[in-house]
Motif scaffolding. Sequence first.
Motif, short mmCIF file in Angstrom:
data_model
loop_
_atom_site.label_atom_id
_atom_site.label_comp_id
_atom_site.label_asym_id
_atom_site.label_seq_id
_atom_site.Cartn_x
_atom_site.Cartn_y
_atom_site.Cartn_z
N TRP A 250 -4.15 16.83 6.24
CA TRP A 250 -4.60 17.69 7.34
C TRP A 250 -3.90 19.04 7.33
CZ3 TRP A 250 -8.10 18.02 11.23
CH2 TRP A 250 -7.79 18.78 12.36
N ASN A 251 -2.57 19.03 7.26
CA ASN A 251 -1.83 20.29 7.28
C ASN A 251 -2.04 21.09 6.01
OD1 ASN A 251 -0.61 19.85 9.85
ND2 ASN A 251 0.88 18.47 8.91
N GLY A 252 -2.17 20.39 4.88
CA GLY A 252 -2.41 21.09 3.63
C GLY A 252 -3.74 21.81 3.60
N LEU A 253 -4.76 21.16 4.14
CA LEU A 253 -6.08 21.79 4.22
C LEU A 253 -6.03 23.07 5.04
CD1 LEU A 253 -8.24 18.59 4.81
CD2 LEU A 253 -8.44 20.11 2.82
N ILE A 254 -5.40 22.97 6.20
CA ILE A 254 -5.34 24.14 7.09
C ILE A 254 -4.56 25.27 6.45
CG2 ILE A 254 -4.51 24.96 9.33
CD1 ILE A 254 -5.04 22.08 10.37
N SER A 255 -3.42 24.95 5.85
CA SER A 255 -2.60 26.01 5.24
C SER A 255 -3.32 26.64 4.05
CB SER A 255 -1.25 25.44 4.80
OG SER A 255 -1.39 24.49 3.76
N ALA A 256 -4.03 25.83 3.26
CA ALA A 256 -4.75 26.36 2.10
C ALA A 256 -5.87 27.29 2.53
CB ALA A 256 -5.30 25.22 1.26
N ILE A 257 -6.63 26.89 3.52
CA ILE A 257 -7.73 27.72 4.01
C ILE A 257 -7.21 29.01 4.62
CG2 ILE A 257 -9.59 27.83 5.73
CD1 ILE A 257 -9.94 24.76 5.23
N ASP A 258 -6.14 28.90 5.40
CA ASP A 258 -5.57 30.09 6.04
C ASP A 258 -5.07 31.09 5.00
OD1 ASP A 258 -4.68 31.45 8.52
OD2 ASP A 258 -2.67 31.07 7.72
N ALA A 259 -4.51 30.58 3.89
CA ALA A 259 -3.94 31.45 2.87
C ALA A 259 -5.00 32.26 2.12
CB ALA A 259 -3.13 30.63 1.86
N THR A 260 -6.27 31.87 2.19
CA THR A 260 -7.32 32.61 1.50
C THR A 260 -7.72 33.89 2.23
OG1 THR A 260 -9.17 31.50 2.62
CG2 THR A 260 -8.27 30.44 0.63
N ASP A 261 -7.39 33.98 3.54
CA ASP A 261 -7.84 35.09 4.38
C ASP A 261 -9.37 35.19 4.42
OD1 ASP A 261 -5.27 35.84 5.07
OD2 ASP A 261 -5.10 37.33 3.48
N CYS A 262 -10.04 34.06 4.30
CA CYS A 262 -11.49 34.09 4.20
C CYS A 262 -12.15 34.41 5.53
CB CYS A 262 -12.01 32.73 3.68
SG CYS A 262 -11.66 31.34 4.75
N GLU A 263 -13.35 34.97 5.43
CA GLU A 263 -14.16 35.25 6.62
C GLU A 263 -14.90 34.00 7.09
OE1 GLU A 263 -16.77 38.33 5.39
OE2 GLU A 263 -15.17 39.80 5.04
N GLY B 105 0.84 -1.19 0.00
CA GLY B 105 0.00 0.00 0.00
C GLY B 105 0.88 1.24 0.00
N PHE B 106 0.68 2.12 -0.96
CA PHE B 106 1.46 3.35 -1.06
C PHE B 106 0.55 4.54 -0.74
CE2 PHE B 106 3.45 0.30 -3.95
CZ PHE B 106 4.75 0.29 -3.45
N VAL B 107 0.92 5.32 0.26
CA VAL B 107 0.08 6.43 0.70
C VAL B 107 0.31 7.61 -0.25
CG1 VAL B 107 -0.55 7.94 2.61
CG2 VAL B 107 0.28 5.62 3.07
N LEU B 108 -0.49 7.65 -1.29
CA LEU B 108 -0.37 8.68 -2.33
C LEU B 108 -1.76 9.19 -2.65
CD1 LEU B 108 1.76 9.99 -4.30
CD2 LEU B 108 0.92 8.35 -6.00
N SER B 109 -2.02 10.44 -2.32
CA SER B 109 -3.34 11.03 -2.52
C SER B 109 -3.26 12.29 -3.36
CB SER B 109 -3.98 11.36 -1.17
OG SER B 109 -5.22 12.02 -1.37
N ASP B 110 -4.29 12.53 -4.14
CA ASP B 110 -4.41 13.78 -4.90
C ASP B 110 -5.28 14.79 -4.17
OD1 ASP B 110 -2.70 13.09 -6.96
OD2 ASP B 110 -4.26 12.02 -8.04
N HIS B 111 -5.48 14.57 -2.88
CA HIS B 111 -6.17 15.52 -2.01
C HIS B 111 -5.20 16.05 -0.97
CE1 HIS B 111 -10.37 14.43 -3.22
NE2 HIS B 111 -9.75 13.32 -3.58
N ALA B 112 -5.48 17.22 -0.45
CA ALA B 112 -4.67 17.80 0.62
C ALA B 112 -4.78 16.98 1.89
CB ALA B 112 -5.10 19.25 0.88
#
Length: 367
Positions: free
Chosen positions: A283-296, A274-281
């Motif tokens: 945990w850390n990627g999700l948080i960093s992506a959301i933070d970078a938007t400066d969204c309300e 089993g190779f852990v390879l995903s085309d989704h973000a």
Amino acid sequence: MAKKPLLEFTDRGIYCARGKFYIDPWKPVDDAVITHAHADHAYWGHKNYLAHHLSKEILLYRLGEINLQTVEYGETVMKNGVAISLYPAGHVIGSAQIRVEYQGEVWVVSGDYKVEDDGISTPFEPVKCHHFISECTFGMPVYTWKPQVQIFEDVNNWWRTNLHNGVATVLVGYSLGKSQRILQNLDLFNGKVYTHGVIENTNEALRRNGVLLNPTERITANSVKEEVRKGIILAPPSSVSTPWMRKFQPYSFGYCSGWMAIRGAKRRRAADRGFVLSDHADWNGLISAIDATDCESVYLTHGYTATFSRYLNEIGFDAHEVHTLYGGEEENPSNLPEGETPNVPENNNANQVLSFGEDLSEAGGVS
């Protein structure tokens, strides 16, 4: 009276009433803006489609003759006074975030995304906005990806070991995105890359769109089994445990998926590796992506929405769960331990044109 939001969540999909269009709708509509060509986001039956130009041939292959307009990243299209522009999502080739603006109010619909540059998809680009609609397929702290260079070092070493032992190598990943990512990162000094018909059809569509991919050879009824066994075989999830796959015995069977991070997932897939390879973000990627938007505010469409929204609210975001029909092409295991099943709607296979990107009628062959 409260101001009506620019985007709404309806029973047909994400709707912009001002612009009279939907984003990734799952029921037939007049105007659909598509984030990417996976089957849980690109459904058949809309009158008009708008997508990134690198999704063109894949959409035509999967959906047939449709009325499709394509644009480049950053190009603006106006619909009834609303500005629409696409930005890279980094998920698969042609994937896009949809930026929608009207009178200074900006929303971004991410579709699916990952923040690591995979070397084949246009890398993810954060987009500033007031409201961000995000996936969270892997929105749990347990999901933290290693750099892909480490994963492919393991894949290539495994392939070399199989060659040394006289065992065929079969590597499974979904046909749009994962397979091309694998293809571009294999050590081709080991041998040829042979492909199942579904994957090769997808590769051919991408090549028609001008995408440069490493060489592959389609497995057909005229393929010589012993020659195929000397290379590496790329196969879709639909081929697992089928007569098509058993023709290559003895083989070592590897599975590429983010779900391989879960203990026991490899065993439930009956995979040797089993190779852990995903085309989704992760945990850390999700948080960093959301933070970078400066969204309300952030709206979570699919995945571990309850857990992730609770965490985001705890650290100061205004996060909300919404219910959609997205999620599926990452081959979610159907029998994870209790508490480990992502929040994916049970009827997310409503698209009967191609179920999650796998054309089950295209089995391929070998002599």
